[in-house]
Motif scaffolding. Structure first.
Motif, PDB file in Angstrom:
ATOM      1  N   PRO A  79       0.844  -1.205   0.000  1.00 29.43           N
ATOM      2  CA  PRO A  79       0.000   0.000   0.000  1.00 29.43           C
ATOM      3  C   PRO A  79       0.878   1.254   0.000  1.00 29.43           C
ATOM      4  O   PRO A  79       1.934   1.269   0.645  1.00 29.43           O
ATOM      5  N   PRO A  80       0.476   2.289  -0.717  1.00 30.92           N
ATOM      6  CA  PRO A  80       1.320   3.492  -0.835  1.00 30.92           C
ATOM      7  C   PRO A  80       1.790   4.046   0.498  1.00 30.92           C
ATOM      8  O   PRO A  80       2.936   4.487   0.634  1.00 30.92           O
ATOM      9  N   GLU A  81       0.920   4.021   1.522  1.00 34.42           N
ATOM     10  CA  GLU A  81       1.282   4.604   2.814  1.00 34.42           C
ATOM     11  C   GLU A  81       2.337   3.791   3.570  1.00 34.42           C
ATOM     12  O   GLU A  81       2.932   4.276   4.535  1.00 34.42           O
ATOM     13  N   LEU A  82       2.596   2.550   3.112  1.00 34.24           N
ATOM     14  CA  LEU A  82       3.581   1.705   3.774  1.00 34.24           C
ATOM     15  C   LEU A  82       4.890   1.588   2.982  1.00 34.24           C
ATOM     16  O   LEU A  82       5.786   0.837   3.372  1.00 34.24           O
ATOM     17  N   THR A  83       5.009   2.329   1.888  1.00 37.96           N
ATOM     18  CA  THR A  83       6.159   2.190   0.998  1.00 37.96           C
ATOM     19  C   THR A  83       7.496   2.306   1.718  1.00 37.96           C
ATOM     20  O   THR A  83       8.433   1.555   1.437  1.00 37.96           O
ATOM     21  N   SER A  84       7.596   3.236   2.647  1.00 42.35           N
ATOM     22  CA  SER A  84       8.863   3.450   3.358  1.00 42.35           C
ATOM     23  C   SER A  84       8.914   2.721   4.702  1.00 42.35           C
ATOM     24  O   SER A  84       9.858   2.912   5.472  1.00 42.35           O
ATOM     25  N   GLN A  85       7.910   1.874   4.977  1.00 36.79           N
ATOM     26  CA  GLN A  85       7.863   1.179   6.257  1.00 36.79           C
ATOM     27  C   GLN A  85       8.075  -0.322   6.143  1.00 36.79           C
ATOM     28  O   GLN A  85       8.484  -0.965   7.118  1.00 36.79           O
ATOM     29  N   VAL A  86       7.815  -0.893   4.968  1.00 30.88           N
ATOM     30  CA  VAL A  86       8.004  -2.332   4.800  1.00 30.88           C
ATOM     31  C   VAL A  86       9.491  -2.653   4.726  1.00 30.88           C
ATOM     32  O   VAL A  86      10.326  -1.785   4.453  1.00 30.88           O
ATOM     33  N   GLY A  87       9.822  -3.912   4.989  1.00 29.97           N
ATOM     34  CA  GLY A  87      11.220  -4.311   4.916  1.00 29.97           C
ATOM     35  C   GLY A  87      11.366  -5.815   4.968  1.00 29.97           C
ATOM     36  O   GLY A  87      10.382  -6.559   4.854  1.00 29.97           O
ATOM     37  N   ILE A  88      12.591  -6.266   5.147  1.00 27.56           N
ATOM     38  CA  ILE A  88      12.883  -7.691   5.266  1.00 27.56           C
ATOM     39  C   ILE A  88      12.827  -8.059   6.739  1.00 27.56           C
ATOM     40  O   ILE A  88      13.521  -7.468   7.563  1.00 27.56           O
ATOM     41  N   GLU A  89      12.018  -9.048   7.075  1.00 26.46           N
ATOM     42  CA  GLU A  89      11.795  -9.420   8.465  1.00 26.46           C
ATOM     43  C   GLU A  89      13.106  -9.785   9.170  1.00 26.46           C
ATOM     44  O   GLU A  89      13.843 -10.661   8.726  1.00 26.46           O
ATOM     45  N   GLY A  90      13.383  -9.088  10.260  1.00 29.66           N
ATOM     46  CA  GLY A  90      14.558  -9.400  11.055  1.00 29.66           C
ATOM     47  C   GLY A  90      15.856  -8.820  10.533  1.00 29.66           C
ATOM     48  O   GLY A  90      16.913  -9.044  11.125  1.00 29.66           O
ATOM     49  N   VAL A  91      15.807  -8.063   9.433  1.00 31.17           N
ATOM     50  CA  VAL A  91      17.035  -7.472   8.876  1.00 31.17           C
ATOM     51  C   VAL A  91      16.775  -5.977   8.657  1.00 31.17           C
ATOM     52  O   VAL A  91      16.558  -5.528   7.524  1.00 31.17           O
ATOM     53  N   PRO A  92      16.790  -5.186   9.715  1.00 30.47           N
ATOM     54  CA  PRO A  92      16.422  -3.762   9.591  1.00 30.47           C
ATOM     55  C   PRO A  92      17.357  -2.951   8.707  1.00 30.47           C
ATOM     56  O   PRO A  92      16.970  -1.893   8.204  1.00 30.47           O
ATOM     57  N   GLU A  93      18.595  -3.421   8.514  1.00 30.84           N
ATOM     58  CA  GLU A  93      19.546  -2.676   7.690  1.00 30.84           C
ATOM     59  C   GLU A  93      19.735  -3.314   6.319  1.00 30.84           C
ATOM     60  O   GLU A  93      20.742  -3.102   5.655  1.00 30.84           O
ATOM     61  N   ALA A  94      18.730  -4.076   5.873  1.00 27.53           N
ATOM     62  CA  ALA A  94      18.842  -4.789   4.606  1.00 27.53           C
ATOM     63  C   ALA A  94      18.918  -3.859   3.406  1.00 27.53           C
ATOM     64  O   ALA A  94      19.534  -4.206   2.393  1.00 27.53           O
ATOM     65  N   GLU A 134       7.636  -7.280   4.434  1.00 30.29           N
ATOM     66  CA  GLU A 134       6.577  -7.394   5.453  1.00 30.29           C
ATOM     67  C   GLU A 134       6.488  -6.140   6.307  1.00 30.29           C
ATOM     68  O   GLU A 134       7.431  -5.347   6.399  1.00 30.29           O
ATOM     69  N   ARG A 135       5.332  -5.984   6.931  1.00 35.70           N
ATOM     70  CA  ARG A 135       5.102  -4.912   7.885  1.00 35.70           C
ATOM     71  C   ARG A 135       4.076  -5.397   8.896  1.00 35.70           C
ATOM     72  O   ARG A 135       2.967  -5.801   8.509  1.00 35.70           O
ATOM     73  N   ASN A 136       4.453  -5.411  10.168  1.00 34.42           N
ATOM     74  CA  ASN A 136       3.560  -5.870  11.238  1.00 34.42           C
ATOM     75  C   ASN A 136       2.997  -7.263  10.967  1.00 34.42           C
ATOM     76  O   ASN A 136       1.810  -7.527  11.192  1.00 34.42           O
ATOM     77  N   GLY A 137       3.851  -8.142  10.469  1.00 37.29           N
ATOM     78  CA  GLY A 137       3.443  -9.520  10.258  1.00 37.29           C
ATOM     79  C   GLY A 137       2.714  -9.780   8.955  1.00 37.29           C
ATOM     80  O   GLY A 137       2.443 -10.941   8.607  1.00 37.29           O
ATOM     81  N   ARG A 138       2.381  -8.739   8.187  1.00 40.77           N
ATOM     82  CA  ARG A 138       1.688  -8.911   6.900  1.00 40.77           C
ATOM     83  C   ARG A 138       2.703  -8.913   5.766  1.00 40.77           C
ATOM     84  O   ARG A 138       3.632  -8.108   5.742  1.00 40.77           O
ATOM     85  N   GLN A 139       2.507  -9.814   4.826  1.00 41.87           N
ATOM     86  CA  GLN A 139       3.407  -9.961   3.699  1.00 41.87           C
ATOM     87  C   GLN A 139       2.894  -9.194   2.486  1.00 41.87           C
ATOM     88  O   GLN A 139       1.690  -9.194   2.193  1.00 41.87           O
ATOM     89  N   TYR A 140       3.824  -8.540   1.783  1.00 41.13           N
ATOM     90  CA  TYR A 140       3.515  -7.828   0.550  1.00 41.13           C
ATOM     91  C   TYR A 140       4.560  -8.193  -0.495  1.00 41.13           C
ATOM     92  O   TYR A 140       5.519  -8.917  -0.210  1.00 41.13           O
TER      93      TYR A 140
END
Length: 396
Positions: free
Chosen positions: A30-45, A250-256
C-alpha cells in the motif's frame, strides 16, 4: 463470419488467455507503507538511494569512538578504497579482466566498500571477496552465452506478459556461483566493517534502492541465500527485455510484494547517496589519508557514428543506447562532484574507443573473452586511471 475475421477473433482470444497466464496476481505494498516495509529481522537490509539511511544516521549520532572501533574493526583507522562497478551487460567482461590484471600488477587494494549495478551487481560479490575469486569471475564472463542468461518468449507472451525473455537460466547461473559458502564469506567481511551494496529500482515506488548484501548475509533470515539471488537477478533485470523480480517484504506480520528491476533504470553506477555526509563518516572512522574512489564503467564513453535505418526498432534501440551512454556520463559527473566535495580521490576506467570488436549475439563468449583480455592487459601493466570524467578540464 468470414475466415479473416474468425482468425482475428482466435488471435485476440489467444492473446487474452496468454495475458492471463503470464501476469499472476500480486499483493503490492500500500502506498502509505512504501517506506515502512522491509525484510523481516534485517532492519539494515536496504535503504533509498537518495537518502542518508536513518539507521546509519542514528549510529553516527550515538556511537562513541570505542563503539566505532569495535563495530568497524577491519576498517577503523586505515586508508580507504571504494569500488563502484557499472552496468553494461556482456561488457562486464572488461571489468572482470581488469580485476585479474590489477591483481597481477600487485597494486590492487582491499576495498572497504564495493557497489554494483546490473552486470556490476553480478561482478560485485567476486570483487568484494578479492583475488581468490578472480578465476571464478573469469569463467562467468568468458564461458557464458545468451542461452545461459535468457530464453526468448513468443510474440504473445512478450506483448501481454511482463517481458520479452525468461531469465530462468540467469537464476540458475547466479545460484551456481553465489553459493552459501560465498554468502558466509561476505558475512564475515561485513562483520569486519566492510560493505557490499547492490542497486535496484523499486518499480512500484519508482525509486532506486540500495541493498546491503553484507547485512543480509550476516543475518539469521532463513531465506537469505534466495533473497540475495533475487536481488542480484533484479539488479540485472533490464526493463521490458527481462522480467521484473518479485521480492517479498513485510510490515507488522503482513506480507507484501515489491517488483524490482535493473538498477540502471535509476543510475548506471553509484558510490553512496549525495545526502550522506561522507566527511563526517571518514572523520568518525579516523580514515588515514584521502579515500580513493575507483569507478569501472563497463561501456564506451565516446559516441560512435552509425547510419540508422528509418524503422521503429533501430530508432528505438539507438535512442536507448544514447540515453544509457549519456546517463552514465552524468552519473560519473555526480560521483566526481561528490569526490570533490568530500575529499575523495577520483579514478575512472572505461572501455577505450579503439576496441572495435562486435558481438555475434547478446552474450557472445568470444567477444566477451576479447574484452576480458583487454581489461586484463591494461590493468596488468598499470591501468591509466582517468582523474576526471570525459570532457572535464581540471584546473590543475
Amino acid at each position: 463470419m468470414n475466415r479473416a475475421f474468425a482468425t482475428i477473433i482466435v488471435i485476440l482470444v489467444s492473446a487474452v488467455i496468454v495475458a492471463c497466464a503470464s501476469t499472476p496476481a500480486r499483493n503490492p505494498v500500500p502506498p502509505e507503507l512504501t517506506s515502512q516495509v522491509g525484510i523481516e529481522g534485517v532492519p539494515e537490509a536496504r535503504f533509498w538511494a537518495d537518502e542518508w539511511p536513518r539507521f546509519s544516521l542514528e549510529r553516527f549520532e550515538t556511537y562513541s569512538e570505542e563503539d566505532f572501533q569495535k563495530q568497524f574493526s577491519g576498517i577503523f583507522g586505515k586508508p580507504h578504497s571504494y569500488l563502484a562497478i557499472s552496468g553494461g551487460g556482456a561488457r562486464g567482461a572488461f571489468g572482470a579482466g581488469l580485476f585479474a590484471g590489477w591483481t597481477e600488477s600487485g597494486t590492487r587494494p582491499e576495498f572497504i566498500m564495493v557497489t554494483g549495478i546490473s552486470t556490476g551487481a553480478l561482478t560485485a560479490p567476486f570483487a568484494f571477496l578479492g583475488p581468490d575469486y578472480d578465476d571464478e569471475l573469469k569463467k562467468v564472463y568468458t564461458t557464458t552465452s545468451t542461452k545461459d542468461i535468457l530464453k526468448k518468449r513468443g510474440i504473445f507472451s512478450s506483448i501481454f506478459g511482463d517481458s520479452m525473455s525468461d531469465t530462468t537460466p540467469l537464476k540458475a547461473l547466479i545460484a551456481k556461483y553465489v553459493t552459501a559458502d560465498m554468502v558466509n564469506a561476505i558475512a564475515r567481511e561485513h562483520q569486519r566493517g566492510r560493505r557490499l551494496f547492490v542497486g535496484t529500482v523499486n518499480l512500484d515506488a519508482g525509486r532506486s534502492v540500495i541493498w546491503n548484501i553484507g547485512a543480509i548475509a550476516a543475518s539469521d533470515y532463513p531465506l537469505k541465500l534466495e533473497l540475495i539471488h533475487d536481488i542480484l537477478r533484479a539488479s540485472a533485470a533490464i526493463p521490458v527485455a527481462f522480467p521484473p523480480v518479485a521480492i517479498s517484504v513485510e510490515r507488522n506480520g503482513r506480507q507484501y510484494e515489491e517488483l524490482h528491476v535493473d538498477g540502471g533504470a535509476g543510475s548506471q553506477v553509484f558510490v553512496y547517496p549525495a545526502a550522506v555526509d561522507w566527511k563526517r563518516i571518514t572523520k568518525k572512522l579516523k580514515v588515514q589519508g584521502d579515500p580513493k574512489v575507483y569507478v569501472i564503467r563497463n561501456s564506451f564513453l565516446i559516441p560512435d557514428y552509425r547510419g540508422i535505418k528509418r524503422n521503429v526498432v533501430p530508432i528505438a534501440v539507438r535512442s536507448i543506447d544514447s540515453l544509457i551512454r549519456t546517463q552514465g556520463i552524468g552519473d560519473l559527473y555526480q560521483i566526481y562532484a561528490l569526490c570533490e566535495r568530500d575529499g575523495n580521490d577520483f579514478n575512472l576506467a572505461y572501455i577505450p574507443a579503439e576496441f572495435i570488436e562486435e558481438p555475434s549475439e547478446e552474450f557472445d563468449p568470444v567477444y566477451m573473452g576479447k574484452l576480458y583480455e583487454l581489461g586484463y592487459q591494461m590493468a596488468r601493466k598499470g591501468y591509466p586511471w582517468s582523474k576526471a570524467p570525459p570532457g572535464f578540464i581540471r584546473a590543475d
